[in-house]
Write a protein that holds these residues in place. Structure first.
Motif, PDB file in Angstrom:
ATOM      1  N   SER A   1      28.905  26.282  34.387  1.00  0.00           N
ATOM      2  CA  SER A   1      28.356  27.197  33.374  1.00  0.00           C
ATOM      3  C   SER A   1      29.945  27.733  33.395  1.00  0.00           C
ATOM      4  CB  SER A   1      27.136  28.262  33.877  1.00  0.00           C
ATOM      5  OG  SER A   1      25.763  27.479  34.651  1.00  0.00           O
ATOM      6  N   ILE A   2      29.554  28.617  32.420  1.00  0.00           N
ATOM      7  CA  ILE A   2      31.241  29.493  31.765  1.00  0.00           C
ATOM      8  C   ILE A   2      30.378  31.183  32.749  1.00  0.00           C
ATOM      9  CG2 ILE A   2      31.929  29.968  30.182  1.00  0.00           C
ATOM     10  CD1 ILE A   2      31.656  27.598  28.775  1.00  0.00           C
ATOM     11  N   VAL A   3      31.030  32.153  33.153  1.00  0.00           N
ATOM     12  CA  VAL A   3      30.702  33.086  33.612  1.00  0.00           C
ATOM     13  C   VAL A   3      31.671  33.368  32.513  1.00  0.00           C
ATOM     14  CG1 VAL A   3      30.066  34.105  35.142  1.00  0.00           C
ATOM     15  CG2 VAL A   3      29.965  32.344  36.240  1.00  0.00           C
ATOM     16  N   LEU A   4      30.706  35.310  32.112  1.00  0.00           N
ATOM     17  CA  LEU A   4      31.311  35.565  31.906  1.00  0.00           C
ATOM     18  C   LEU A   4      32.094  37.324  33.118  1.00  0.00           C
ATOM     19  CD1 LEU A   4      32.679  37.690  29.487  1.00  0.00           C
ATOM     20  CD2 LEU A   4      30.838  38.987  28.798  1.00  0.00           C
ATOM     21  N   LYS A   5      33.270  37.266  33.663  1.00  0.00           N
ATOM     22  CA  LYS A   5      33.063  38.104  34.815  1.00  0.00           C
ATOM     23  C   LYS A   5      33.561  39.350  34.095  1.00  0.00           C
ATOM     24  CE  LYS A   5      34.081  35.225  38.001  1.00  0.00           C
ATOM     25  NZ  LYS A   5      32.842  35.353  39.127  1.00  0.00           N
ATOM     26  N   ASP A   6      34.499  39.948  32.643  1.00  0.00           N
ATOM     27  CA  ASP A   6      34.031  40.990  32.492  1.00  0.00           C
ATOM     28  C   ASP A   6      33.786  41.226  30.917  1.00  0.00           C
ATOM     29  OD1 ASP A   6      33.898  44.001  32.686  1.00  0.00           O
ATOM     30  OD2 ASP A   6      36.170  44.148  33.675  1.00  0.00           O
ATOM     31  N   PHE A   7      33.573  42.518  30.242  1.00  0.00           N
ATOM     32  CA  PHE A   7      33.908  42.495  28.997  1.00  0.00           C
ATOM     33  C   PHE A   7      35.124  42.746  28.552  1.00  0.00           C
ATOM     34  CE2 PHE A   7      29.082  44.275  29.886  1.00  0.00           C
ATOM     35  CZ  PHE A   7      28.775  43.601  29.335  1.00  0.00           C
ATOM     36  N   GLY A   8      35.607  41.664  27.712  1.00  0.00           N
ATOM     37  CA  GLY A   8      36.896  42.061  27.042  1.00  0.00           C
ATOM     38  C   GLY A   8      38.131  40.388  26.677  1.00  0.00           C
ATOM     39  N   SER A   9      38.528  40.141  26.296  1.00  0.00           N
ATOM     40  CA  SER A   9      39.160  38.992  26.128  1.00  0.00           C
ATOM     41  C   SER A   9      38.952  37.791  26.571  1.00  0.00           C
ATOM     42  CB  SER A   9      40.549  39.198  26.515  1.00  0.00           C
ATOM     43  OG  SER A   9      41.060  38.632  27.336  1.00  0.00           O
ATOM     44  N   VAL A  10      39.144  36.186  26.001  1.00  0.00           N
ATOM     45  CA  VAL A  10      37.710  35.311  26.339  1.00  0.00           C
ATOM     46  C   VAL A  10      38.580  34.995  27.712  1.00  0.00           C
ATOM     47  CG1 VAL A  10      38.323  34.479  23.992  1.00  0.00           C
ATOM     48  CG2 VAL A  10      40.310  33.805  25.250  1.00  0.00           C
ATOM     49  N   ASP A  11      39.795  35.642  28.171  1.00  0.00           N
ATOM     50  CA  ASP A  11      40.200  35.246  29.940  1.00  0.00           C
ATOM     51  C   ASP A  11      39.456  35.503  30.934  1.00  0.00           C
ATOM     52  OD1 ASP A  11      43.272  34.170  28.863  1.00  0.00           O
ATOM     53  OD2 ASP A  11      43.883  35.884  28.888  1.00  0.00           O
TER      54      ASP A  11
END
Length: 311
Positions: A3-13
């Motif tokens: 899966s692709i998890v969003l670690k924090d709001f912000g850039s694609v990194d």
């Protein structure tokens, strides 16, 4: 599963690949092996901290994405069986979790994928096509002979809106840059307006219905060419808060809408795809490992048709 998890709001990194447990399903749900994902502006906005970020900020983990096409591998619903190929927009405007190899979904949000189209083409015809359908058909109830103005007619929502409006018998005017004129006309638009060099007032008039995906000055300019009693629907852009007030001031009707997951509407879109009345236009296909690149491409704001990620 990956899966692709969003670690924090912000850039694609902040889009990070992780191995997560396979999702379970409840009554009325199916488990889908995802074949293709559609990327939308709301994905990019949410990733950056706007869009649906406020609603998702307390979810752990946050997995973006709502648009999928794939194969049912387990079912607790009478609507679909194992092996069925399905597509739809899942749990919008909630937590879709589509950026995964497998996703659980309410069966009521899905439709059978037409056999004649690919998973990429099916995934494309989810949030964007649903937005166009719900705005034009469910809300505005356009009819044969209506003069319909579609802004950003070459974009994700716009390209389906042109096709759906034309299928409904409307006279369709589409706006885009001049470089996308041929594409807009190929969708069935009767007229094209180059927003970079032409004004609405100087090129069109007597509009019954406007679909606006831009907001701000676009609303003001659209109202100048609308009939009294006409309708303008604005797709949430952060610049459409005043659409109702502005429309009322000139004797028109205006309001924003947010698309909702709806399997019955998906079935109607599936029928249009099956018959060839509408087609998906996929401009770019990325692999699952290229999700960051897909986001960056969409962020350019120059997309023609849809961007798809193949899983």
């Amino acid at each position: 599963m990956k899966s692709i998890v969003l670690k924090d709001f912000g850039s694609v990194d902040n889009l990070v690949y992780e191995e997560l447990p396979m999702p379970s399903i409840n009554d009325g749900e199916v488990l889908i092996q995802v074949k293709a994902i559609s990327i939308n502006p709301v994905d990019v906005k949410t990733r950056s901290g706007k869009g649906r970020a406020e609603k998702l900020k307390d979810e752990h983990p946050i997995i973006l994405g709502w648009d999928v096409s794939g194969v049912v591998v387990a079912s607790k619903s009478d609507l679909f069986n194992e092996g069925d190929e399905v597509f739809g927009m899942i749990n919008f405007p909630g937590h879709g979790k589509a950026y995964s190899e497998y996703v659980s979904a309410p069966a009521s949000h899905l439709a059978l994928k037409p056999v004649k189209i690919t998973h990429e083409e099916a995934a494309a015809a989810t949030l964007a096509a649903l937005t166009a359908w719900q705005a034009l058909v469910d809300h505005a109830k356009i009819k044969k002979g209506d003069r319909v103005l579609i802004h950003a007619a070459a974009g994700g929502v716009g390209n389906y809106a042109v096709q759906i409006a034309k299928h409904g018998g409307a006279y369709v005017i589409g706006t885009s840059s001049v470089g996308k004129k041929d594409f807009v006309l190929s969708l069935g638009a009767d007229e094209h307006i180059d927003y970079t060099s032409q004004t609405l007032e100087g090129t069109t008039s007597n509009i019954d219905f406007v679909l606006d995906a831009i907001g701000g000055d676009s609303i003001d300019n659209s109202l100048k060419v609308m009939k009294k009693g006409g309708t303008i629907i604005s797709i949430p852009s952060g610049l459409n808060d005043a659409v109702a007030t502005k429309a009322e001031a000139v004797g028109a009707i205006g309001y924003p809408i947010m698309v909702q997951s709806n399997g019955e509407d998906m079935k109607k879109i599936a029928a249009l795809l099956e018959s060839g009345a509408i087609r998906s236009h996929v401009s770019q296909v990325f692999s699952f490992d290229e999700m960051r690149a897909a986001h960056l491409s969409l962020e350019t704001g120059k997309t023609q048709g849809k961007i798809i990620v193949r899983v």
